[in-house]
Motif scaffolding. Structure first.
Motif, PDB file in Angstrom:
ATOM      1  N   SER A   1      31.677  71.027  73.811  1.00 56.74           N
ATOM      2  CA  SER A   1      31.033  72.187  73.182  1.00 56.74           C
ATOM      3  C   SER A   1      32.070  73.209  72.741  1.00 56.74           C
ATOM      4  O   SER A   1      31.954  73.808  71.657  1.00 56.74           O
ATOM      5  CB  SER A   1      30.017  72.822  74.137  1.00 56.74           C
TER       6      SER A   1
ATOM      7  N   TYR B   1      32.497  74.645  68.998  1.00 54.42           N
ATOM      8  CA  TYR B   1      32.452  76.058  68.613  1.00 54.42           C
ATOM      9  C   TYR B   1      33.689  76.448  67.801  1.00 54.42           C
ATOM     10  O   TYR B   1      33.586  77.188  66.806  1.00 54.42           O
ATOM     11  CB  TYR B   1      32.372  76.944  69.857  1.00 54.42           C
TER      12      TYR B   1
ATOM     13  N   GLU C   1      33.926  77.904  63.890  1.00 53.88           N
ATOM     14  CA  GLU C   1      34.607  79.144  63.503  1.00 53.88           C
ATOM     15  C   GLU C   1      35.539  78.933  62.316  1.00 53.88           C
ATOM     16  O   GLU C   1      35.710  79.834  61.490  1.00 53.88           O
ATOM     17  CB  GLU C   1      35.390  79.690  64.702  1.00 53.88           C
TER      18      GLU C   1
ATOM     19  N   ALA D   1      32.450  69.981  63.894  1.00 49.84           N
ATOM     20  CA  ALA D   1      31.557  70.746  64.764  1.00 49.84           C
ATOM     21  C   ALA D   1      30.312  69.937  65.104  1.00 49.84           C
ATOM     22  O   ALA D   1      29.910  69.861  66.275  1.00 49.84           O
ATOM     23  CB  ALA D   1      31.175  72.056  64.095  1.00 49.84           C
TER      24      ALA D   1
ATOM     25  N   LEU E   1      29.576  68.798  68.979  1.00 51.41           N
ATOM     26  CA  LEU E   1      28.397  69.393  69.614  1.00 51.41           C
ATOM     27  C   LEU E   1      27.356  68.329  69.948  1.00 51.41           C
ATOM     28  O   LEU E   1      26.689  68.406  70.981  1.00 51.41           O
ATOM     29  CB  LEU E   1      27.812  70.475  68.707  1.00 51.41           C
TER      30      LEU E   1
ATOM     31  N   THR F   1      22.208  76.760  73.573  1.00 52.89           N
ATOM     32  CA  THR F   1      23.148  77.317  72.595  1.00 52.89           C
ATOM     33  C   THR F   1      23.804  76.206  71.792  1.00 52.89           C
ATOM     34  O   THR F   1      23.943  76.301  70.565  1.00 52.89           O
ATOM     35  CB  THR F   1      24.225  78.163  73.304  1.00 52.89           C
TER      36      THR F   1
ATOM     37  N   GLN G   1      23.661  75.547  67.684  1.00 52.30           N
ATOM     38  CA  GLN G   1      24.859  75.480  66.861  1.00 52.30           C
ATOM     39  C   GLN G   1      25.008  74.117  66.186  1.00 52.30           C
ATOM     40  O   GLN G   1      25.461  74.030  65.038  1.00 52.30           O
ATOM     41  CB  GLN G   1      26.090  75.778  67.727  1.00 52.30           C
TER      42      GLN G   1
END
Length: 233
Positions: free
Chosen positions: A114, A118, A122, A129, A133, A167, A171
């Motif tokens: 994770s 993240y 960014e 990502a 994830l 979360t 994302q």
């Protein structure tokens, strides 16, 4: 030692699954597994056992649970093992520690995947990502510490893990949408909905993600007329 808590708790030492012999020892093992390689205070462990034994007997029940768990570790290690039951489940000032000796821990894997996801978000690397994830989400096989009647402290730990999962889910969905993978995301969400006994909070998060996909789909502009069709008019 390998530890899994992102679902039903599982501890494996020397390739042997550790089966706690009593409800009290199973509960103690679950609490220690939730914080591997960290000292868990005696007060926390005793408070957790109050759900199973009278408060005045909690410390004695804890010591008995630790002894029985060490017996199970001794059986798993066998002759010639470098590790001993007392080093695997060690007594430390003020508490106990479950030593993984660098083995696999699904929570650490979840945090690593994770975190990488993240960081990729960014910097705008949505392909990376989405992949990292999703790997983090795939580590879950059910609610954290599924089947454990948690006390106050363990409920807090479970709540933190569950919040992190939600979360990551949000994302990951955003990364997939940024890549325009609306259809693929709908199918993946359907798979997640039907696997791993999702709890009510996770189901609600899945429904929000599905609604986000549908909103994004409707917001896409309708395809315009083809150049050939435009030339004929």
């Amino acid at each position: 030692m390998d530890i899994e808590v992102l679902g039903a708790p599982r501890v494996v030492e020397n390739g042997v699954p550790i089966t706690a012999p009593t409800p009290e020892s199973r509960h103690v093992l679950a609490v220690l597994a939730a914080c591997p390689d960290r000292v868990v205070p005696v007060s926390v462990l005793a408070d957790e056992l109050v759900r199973r034994v009278p408060p005045e007997h909690a410390h004695a029940a804890l010591h008995t649970a630790v002894r029985r768990l060490r017996e199970r570790f001794a059986e798993a290690q066998g002759a010639g093992s470098v590790r001993t039951p007392e080093t695997v489940l060690s007594t430390r000032p003020g508490g106990y520690l479950l030593d993984t000796a660098g083995g696999r821990c699904d929570v650490r894997e979840f945090e690593r995947e994770s975190g990488a996801g993240y960081r990729a978000m960014e910097r705008g690397d949505f392909v990376q990502a989405a992949a990292r994830l999703r790997r983090a989400l795939d580590l879950w096989t059910g609610p954290a510490l599924d089947g454990i009647d948690a006390g106050t402290w363990l409920r807090g730990r479970i709540a933190c893990l569950d919040a992190d999962r939600l979360t990551v889910l949000g994302q990951w969905a955003e990364a997939e949408l940024a890549l325009g993978r609306h259809r693929e995301l709908r199918l993946a969400l359907a798979v997640l909905r039907g696997s791993g006994r999702p709890d009510s909070a996770y189901l609600a998060a899945l429904r929000r993600a599905e609604a986000r996909v549908e909103a994004a789909r409707r917001a896409r502009p309708a395809p315009g007329p083809s150049l050939t069709g435009a030339a004929r008019t």
